[in-house]
Design a protein around this motif. Structure first.
Motif, PDB file in Angstrom:
ATOM      1  N   LEU A  75       0.898  -0.807   0.087  1.00 48.81           N
ATOM      2  CA  LEU A  75      -0.115  -0.160   0.127  1.00 48.81           C
ATOM      3  C   LEU A  75       1.084   1.194   0.167  1.00 48.81           C
ATOM      4  N   TYR A  79       1.560   9.560   2.779  1.00 53.17           N
ATOM      5  CA  TYR A  79       0.874   9.012   3.769  1.00 53.17           C
ATOM      6  C   TYR A  79       0.872  10.971   4.937  1.00 53.17           C
ATOM      7  N   THR A 122      -8.950  -3.980   2.562  1.00 53.44           N
ATOM      8  CA  THR A 122      -8.302  -2.990   2.598  1.00 53.44           C
ATOM      9  C   THR A 122      -8.343  -1.792   1.556  1.00 53.44           C
ATOM     10  N   ILE A 124      -6.866   2.744   0.955  1.00 55.98           N
ATOM     11  CA  ILE A 124      -5.818   4.155   2.056  1.00 55.98           C
ATOM     12  C   ILE A 124      -7.459   5.143   2.041  1.00 55.98           C
ATOM     13  N   LEU A 133      -4.769   4.704   6.463  1.00 54.37           N
ATOM     14  CA  LEU A 133      -4.159   2.155   6.358  1.00 54.37           C
ATOM     15  C   LEU A 133      -5.841   1.693   7.205  1.00 54.37           C
ATOM     16  N   THR A 149      -1.451   5.789  10.548  1.00 52.97           N
ATOM     17  CA  THR A 149      -0.992   6.946   9.865  1.00 52.97           C
ATOM     18  C   THR A 149       0.437   7.243   9.329  1.00 52.97           C
TER      19      THR A 149
END
Length: 313
Positions: A75, A79, A122, A124, A133, A149
């Motif tokens: 992912l 962030y 899953t 974001i 996340l 995060t």
């Protein structure tokens, strides 16, 4: 006459000398400025190089080279919005999952005791100044969401809503927290056996919950359509003792709790309604199991200051 020529020549000599000094000074100043500018550009180049941003492919390969782990989910995102991308990496060994944090300068494990991670769901959750996340998993037969995060120092932090239930983010921007209460004999969650709470996000303050205040039946009946909803409840439970209460939230939702009294037992049911400045209506005709509370996470809940009466005649 010769004295006059001598004075003229001497004056011209002084002018040339003075001009020459001024020219030399300008050249020296220009050289100094160029040296300072060059040093600044070199320092800036060195800083950029030390914080180089990696592509998803490069960061993925770097993780593979550092860890002999089976990658289940990668992912990649910026962030904490600092211009440098990172990745949360889900790996699997037998039936155990691990969550890693990977950046151009760091690689470390976040947690190694995960179970039944739902990689398909899953995702974001993105905001203007920070992304989160939403790591979906199933624990003891119940859906659950872990939320991570990064802070401004590139340290992994866990959100205050992490692990409190199943978090859904809709296309309209709503954030729902589904809290599961019970499971059936086969340990499978039924769709109606959860209660939904409502979250929102404040920049620099994190997640908050729309808490509720109790209102009376008289206040509820001021909405258009309220009497029909109440009549429908009594029609579903004829010849049954009921206790009905109302919870009013600032995000235009009202929850009706119904206590159904039977033979030496009480069953709890609830209905969720939406309201505007005039009317109230059911979100679904289905009566759900369980009792809705004023808030699920009191520490982050904010409550209406007062009941706002509908604007109708």
């Amino acid at each position: 006459m010769s004295k006059m020529y001598s004075k003229i020549i001497y004056t011209l000599f002084l002018i040339v000398c003075l001009s020459g000094c001024s020219f030399v000074n300008k050249e020296t100043k220009s050289e100094n400025e160029n040296e300072i500018k060059l040093e600044f550009e070199q320092a800036k180049s060195s800083e950029i190089e030390s914080e180089m941003d990696f592509s998803p492919g490069d960061l993925y390969i770097m993780f593979e080279e550092m860890n002999n782990e089976q990658i289940e989910n990668f992912l990649y995102d910026d962030y904490n919005k600092d211009g440098i991308h990172e990745a949360f990496v889900v790996t699997k060994d037998m039936n155990e999952y691990k969550l890693w944090y990977m950046s151009p300068s760091d690689c470390k494990i976040v947690t190694d005791n995960l179970e039944n991670v739902d990689n398909l769901n899953t995702a974001i959750l993105s905001f203007e100044i920070k992304d989160y996340l939403l790591l979906q998993q199933i624990v003891d037969g119940r859906k659950n969401t872990l939320v991570y995060t990064l802070n401004n120092d590139n340290k992994v932090i866990q959100s205050n809503i992490s692990g409190k239930g199943y978090i859904r983010h809709t296309a309209t921007g709503d954030i729902f927290l589904d809290v599961y209460e019970t499971a059936d004999d086969n340990n499978q969650i039924e769709e109606q056996e959860y209660i939904t709470y409502y979250l929102y996000y404040i920049y620099d303050a994190g997640f908050r919950e729309y808490g509720a205040i109790p209102i009376g039946q008289e206040q509820f009946l001021k909405f258009e359509g309220a009497q029909d909803i109440l009549d429908g409840i009594y029609e579903k439970y004829p010849d049954t003792q009921l206790e009905i209460s109302y919870l009013y939230r600032a995000n235009h939702y009202i929850n009706i709790n119904i206590a159904v009294y039977g033979d030496n037992a009480i069953e709890y049911r609830h209905i969720t309604l939406s309201y505007d400045e005039k009317k109230v209506e059911c979100i679904s005709e289905e009566v759900n199991k369980g009792k809705v509370e004023t808030a699920h996470i009191l520490g982050i809940a904010t409550f209406p200051t007062a009941f706002k009466e509908p604007q109708n005649n």
